[in-house]
Design an enzyme around this catalytic site. Structure first.
Site, PDB file in Angstrom:
ATOM      1  N   MET A  30       0.837  -1.201   0.000  1.00 18.72           N
ATOM      2  CA  MET A  30       0.000   0.000   0.000  1.00 18.72           C
ATOM      3  C   MET A  30       0.876   1.257   0.000  1.00 18.72           C
ATOM      4  O   MET A  30       0.391   2.359   0.244  1.00 18.72           O
ATOM      5  CB  MET A  30      -0.944  -0.001   1.199  1.00 18.72           C
ATOM      6  CG  MET A  30      -1.925  -1.188   1.141  1.00 18.72           C
ATOM      7  SD  MET A  30      -3.434  -0.939   2.052  1.00 18.72           S
ATOM      8  CE  MET A  30      -2.821  -0.707   3.690  1.00 18.72           C
ATOM      9  N   HIS A  34       9.101   1.430   3.820  1.00 17.34           N
ATOM     10  CA  HIS A  34      10.138   1.394   4.861  1.00 17.34           C
ATOM     11  C   HIS A  34      11.013   0.189   4.539  1.00 17.34           C
ATOM     12  O   HIS A  34      10.770  -0.513   3.538  1.00 17.34           O
ATOM     13  CB  HIS A  34       9.489   1.300   6.263  1.00 17.34           C
ATOM     14  CG  HIS A  34       8.431   0.230   6.369  1.00 17.34           C
ATOM     15  ND1 HIS A  34       8.728  -1.112   6.278  1.00 17.34           N
ATOM     16  CD2 HIS A  34       7.089   0.299   6.510  1.00 17.34           C
ATOM     17  CE1 HIS A  34       7.612  -1.813   6.410  1.00 17.34           C
ATOM     18  NE2 HIS A  34       6.591  -0.989   6.530  1.00 17.34           N
ATOM     19  N   GLY A  36      11.154  -2.725   5.710  1.00 21.10           N
ATOM     20  CA  GLY A  36      10.441  -4.013   5.622  1.00 21.10           C
ATOM     21  C   GLY A  36       9.976  -4.250   4.188  1.00 21.10           C
ATOM     22  O   GLY A  36      10.158  -5.343   3.625  1.00 21.10           O
ATOM     23  N   HIS A  37       9.394  -3.220   3.576  1.00 22.22           N
ATOM     24  CA  HIS A  37       8.977  -3.324   2.172  1.00 22.22           C
ATOM     25  C   HIS A  37      10.203  -3.596   1.284  1.00 22.22           C
ATOM     26  O   HIS A  37      10.166  -4.457   0.406  1.00 22.22           O
ATOM     27  CB  HIS A  37       8.338  -2.011   1.700  1.00 22.22           C
ATOM     28  CG  HIS A  37       7.012  -1.697   2.323  1.00 22.22           C
ATOM     29  ND1 HIS A  37       6.802  -0.574   3.081  1.00 22.22           N
ATOM     30  CD2 HIS A  37       5.805  -2.328   2.269  1.00 22.22           C
ATOM     31  CE1 HIS A  37       5.546  -0.528   3.480  1.00 22.22           C
ATOM     32  NE2 HIS A  37       4.925  -1.579   3.009  1.00 22.22           N
ATOM     33  N   GLN A  61     -10.302  -3.021   2.051  1.00 21.72           N
ATOM     34  CA  GLN A  61      -9.841  -3.717   3.253  1.00 21.72           C
ATOM     35  C   GLN A  61      -9.868  -2.842   4.504  1.00 21.72           C
ATOM     36  O   GLN A  61      -9.487  -3.283   5.577  1.00 21.72           O
ATOM     37  CB  GLN A  61      -8.450  -4.304   3.030  1.00 21.72           C
ATOM     38  CG  GLN A  61      -7.316  -3.303   2.976  1.00 21.72           C
ATOM     39  CD  GLN A  61      -6.019  -3.959   2.523  1.00 21.72           C
ATOM     40  OE1 GLN A  61      -5.884  -4.419   1.401  1.00 21.72           O
ATOM     41  NE2 GLN A  61      -5.039  -4.013   3.423  1.00 21.72           N
ATOM     42  N   GLY A 147       5.135 -10.257   3.853  1.00 26.49           N
ATOM     43  CA  GLY A 147       5.838 -10.198   5.132  1.00 26.49           C
ATOM     44  C   GLY A 147       5.130 -11.005   6.218  1.00 26.49           C
ATOM     45  O   GLY A 147       3.906 -11.060   6.263  1.00 26.49           O
ATOM     46  N   ASP A 150       2.396  -9.492   8.868  1.00 30.27           N
ATOM     47  CA  ASP A 150       0.954  -9.743   8.702  1.00 30.27           C
ATOM     48  C   ASP A 150       0.784 -11.260   8.565  1.00 30.27           C
ATOM     49  O   ASP A 150       0.447 -11.765   7.487  1.00 30.27           O
ATOM     50  CB  ASP A 150       0.454  -9.012   7.461  1.00 30.27           C
ATOM     51  CG  ASP A 150       0.690  -7.510   7.567  1.00 30.27           C
ATOM     52  OD1 ASP A 150      -0.184  -6.818   8.071  1.00 30.27           O
ATOM     53  OD2 ASP A 150       1.780  -7.052   7.163  1.00 30.27           O
ATOM     54  N   GLN A 153      -2.453 -12.711   7.295  1.00 29.49           N
ATOM     55  CA  GLN A 153      -2.617 -12.421   5.865  1.00 29.49           C
ATOM     56  C   GLN A 153      -1.854 -13.446   5.022  1.00 29.49           C
ATOM     57  O   GLN A 153      -2.358 -13.958   4.028  1.00 29.49           O
ATOM     58  CB  GLN A 153      -2.096 -11.008   5.586  1.00 29.49           C
ATOM     59  CG  GLN A 153      -2.000 -10.639   4.133  1.00 29.49           C
ATOM     60  CD  GLN A 153      -1.654  -9.171   3.939  1.00 29.49           C
ATOM     61  OE1 GLN A 153      -2.533  -8.325   4.008  1.00 29.49           O
ATOM     62  NE2 GLN A 153      -0.395  -8.870   3.716  1.00 29.49           N
ATOM     63  N   ARG A 187       2.207   2.658   9.348  1.00 29.04           N
ATOM     64  CA  ARG A 187       1.386   3.335  10.357  1.00 29.04           C
ATOM     65  C   ARG A 187       2.232   3.908  11.494  1.00 29.04           C
ATOM     66  O   ARG A 187       1.727   4.709  12.278  1.00 29.04           O
ATOM     67  CB  ARG A 187       0.317   2.393  10.905  1.00 29.04           C
ATOM     68  CG  ARG A 187      -0.764   2.082   9.880  1.00 29.04           C
ATOM     69  CD  ARG A 187      -1.946   1.338  10.473  1.00 29.04           C
ATOM     70  NE  ARG A 187      -3.069   1.331   9.568  1.00 29.04           N
ATOM     71  CZ  ARG A 187      -3.406   0.319   8.748  1.00 29.04           C
ATOM     72  NH1 ARG A 187      -2.680  -0.783   8.748  1.00 29.04           N
ATOM     73  NH2 ARG A 187      -4.452   0.402   7.948  1.00 29.04           N
TER      74      ARG A 187
HETATM   75  P1  AMP Z   1       1.593  -2.935   3.449  1.00 31.93           P
HETATM   76  O1  AMP Z   1       2.110  -1.900   2.518  1.00 31.93           O
HETATM   77  O2  AMP Z   1       1.579  -2.541   4.880  1.00 31.93           O
HETATM   78  O3  AMP Z   1       0.296  -3.529   2.967  1.00 31.93           O
HETATM   79  O4  AMP Z   1       2.651  -4.126   3.379  1.00 31.93           O
HETATM   80  C1  AMP Z   1       3.073  -4.686   2.167  1.00 31.93           C
HETATM   81  C2  AMP Z   1       3.856  -5.934   2.447  1.00 31.93           C
HETATM   82  O5  AMP Z   1       4.977  -5.615   3.256  1.00 31.93           O
HETATM   83  C3  AMP Z   1       3.042  -6.992   3.209  1.00 31.93           C
HETATM   84  O6  AMP Z   1       3.352  -8.276   2.694  1.00 31.93           O
HETATM   85  C4  AMP Z   1       3.538  -6.826   4.617  1.00 31.93           C
HETATM   86  O7  AMP Z   1       3.435  -8.003   5.387  1.00 31.93           O
HETATM   87  C5  AMP Z   1       4.994  -6.476   4.376  1.00 31.93           C
HETATM   88  N1  AMP Z   1       5.553  -5.792   5.555  1.00 31.93           N
HETATM   89  C6  AMP Z   1       5.020  -4.708   6.192  1.00 31.93           C
HETATM   90  N2  AMP Z   1       5.778  -4.397   7.269  1.00 31.93           N
HETATM   91  C7  AMP Z   1       6.795  -5.293   7.300  1.00 31.93           C
HETATM   92  C8  AMP Z   1       7.911  -5.505   8.177  1.00 31.93           C
HETATM   93  N3  AMP Z   1       8.125  -4.737   9.236  1.00 31.93           N
HETATM   94  N4  AMP Z   1       8.749  -6.536   7.909  1.00 31.93           N
HETATM   95  C9  AMP Z   1       8.533  -7.341   6.830  1.00 31.93           C
HETATM   96  N5  AMP Z   1       7.506  -7.195   5.973  1.00 31.93           N
HETATM   97  C10 AMP Z   1       6.649  -6.188   6.204  1.00 31.93           C
END
Ligand code: AMP
Length: 279
Positions: A30, A34, A36-37, A61, A147, A150, A153, A187
């Site tokens: 989305m 960061h 993680g992405h 969602q 990731g 989630d 998910q 967030r």
């Molecule tokens: P989002 O943009 O929050 O929907 O996340 C996109 C993808 O990045 C999803 O598969 C999340 O699980 C993953 N993700 C978000 N935060 C992290 C994190 N801290 N470590 C690893 N993957 C992450």
């Protein structure tokens, strides 16, 4: 790096890549990137010939009182960040093309969606599965990267892919954390400096749970109580603290060999999730 807006253009591009014999890796997001992405993107770039990252804040969602409107949107900044790790394409579909006014097709998985975030956020996983299905049909990836932050998910998507015969490999990737242990999340941007500091209690209580488990405590109730007390002592509201089976995501009372501890906490008005495997 190219930004693709239209579903048809994305499909044509993927067909061309496939015709050249290239493997397509896909990271749905989305946005508001960061590390993680970026770690998911890096895995895809390493494993696949071409990497597509989608950026789409999926209204479907979000609950009616949730943060859809204020969710951070920063396409240009994200594009630059994705470029640094070698992403080839960003797919950023337009809301109106994705969901027409008469849109009425939804994807639902039963069972594994009923506990944890599925219980707290009614309709959330229908929104996730519907958008992921639409994105898969647009991007036509060989592999898709999600990731473990989630965790539910990931389990739900794996089940849908298996049971509905999507020819896509789902790859899970470990949680990326700030130096202080806080799980990275788009967030986290909502948090004040003080909240960000105090929110480290979330990972501390998960690590504490692991320590308790390793010292012989098998009762979920006792481990959960300890975590709830720690979170409440910080002045945060617990949405849930649960210990569940890794596959079914149903509550377990006594931990045998392995289980997942998952938490959702309200830090001010911001809802954060995290988890740890007790093994
Ligand atoms: P989002 O943009 O929050 O929907 O996340 C996109 C993808 O990045 C999803 O598969 C999340 O699980 C993953 N993700 C978000 N935060 C992290 C994190 N801290 N470590 C690893 N993957 C992450």
């Amino acid at each position: 790096m190219k930004i693709i807006r239209k579903i048809k253009s994305m499909q044509k591009l993927s067909d061309a890549l496939r015709a050249e014999g290239k493997t397509i890796g896909f990271v749905p997001t989305m946005g508001a990137f960061h590390d993680g992405h970026l770690s998911l993107m890096q895995r895809s770039v390493k494993d696949c010939d071409a990497t597509v990252v989608s950026i789409f804040v999926n209204k479907l969602q979000f609950g009616p009182t949730e943060d859809f409107n204020k969710y951070p949107r920063q396409l240009e900044k994200d594009r630059k960040m994705a470029e640094t790790v070698g992403v080839d394409y960003i797919f950023a579909p337009e809301h109106d093309e994705f969901y027409s006014d008469s849109f009425s097709s939804f994807v639902k998985v039963y069972g594994v969606t009923e506990n944890l975030c599925g219980a707290s956020r009614p309709g959330h996983f229908i929104g996730v599965l519907t958008v992921v299905t639409k994105l898969f049909h647009a991007v036509k990836p060989h592999k898709a990267f999600f990731g473990e932050k989630d965790f539910q998910q990931l389990v739900v998507i794996k089940k849908m892919v298996k049971e509905l015969n999507f020819d896509i490999e789902i790859v899970g990737s470990k949680i990326f954390r700030e130096k202080n242990g806080l799980a990275m999340s788009s967030r986290n941007e909502y948090l004040s400096a003080d909240e960000r500091n105090k929110a480290t209690i979330i990972y501390s209580c998960l690590k504490d749970a692991k320590r308790l488990f390793h010292s012989g405590e098998k009762s979920s109730l006792k481990i959960i109580k300890n975590a709830v007390n720690l979170i409440n002592a910080q002045g945060f509201e617990v949405d849930y603290v649960k210990i569940v089976d890794m596959d079914t995501l149903k509550d377990v009372k006594k931990i045998e060999t392995v289980a997942l501890m998952a938490v959702a906490v309200k830090v001010g008005r911001t809802r954060l999730i995290d988890n740890i495997v007790l093994k």
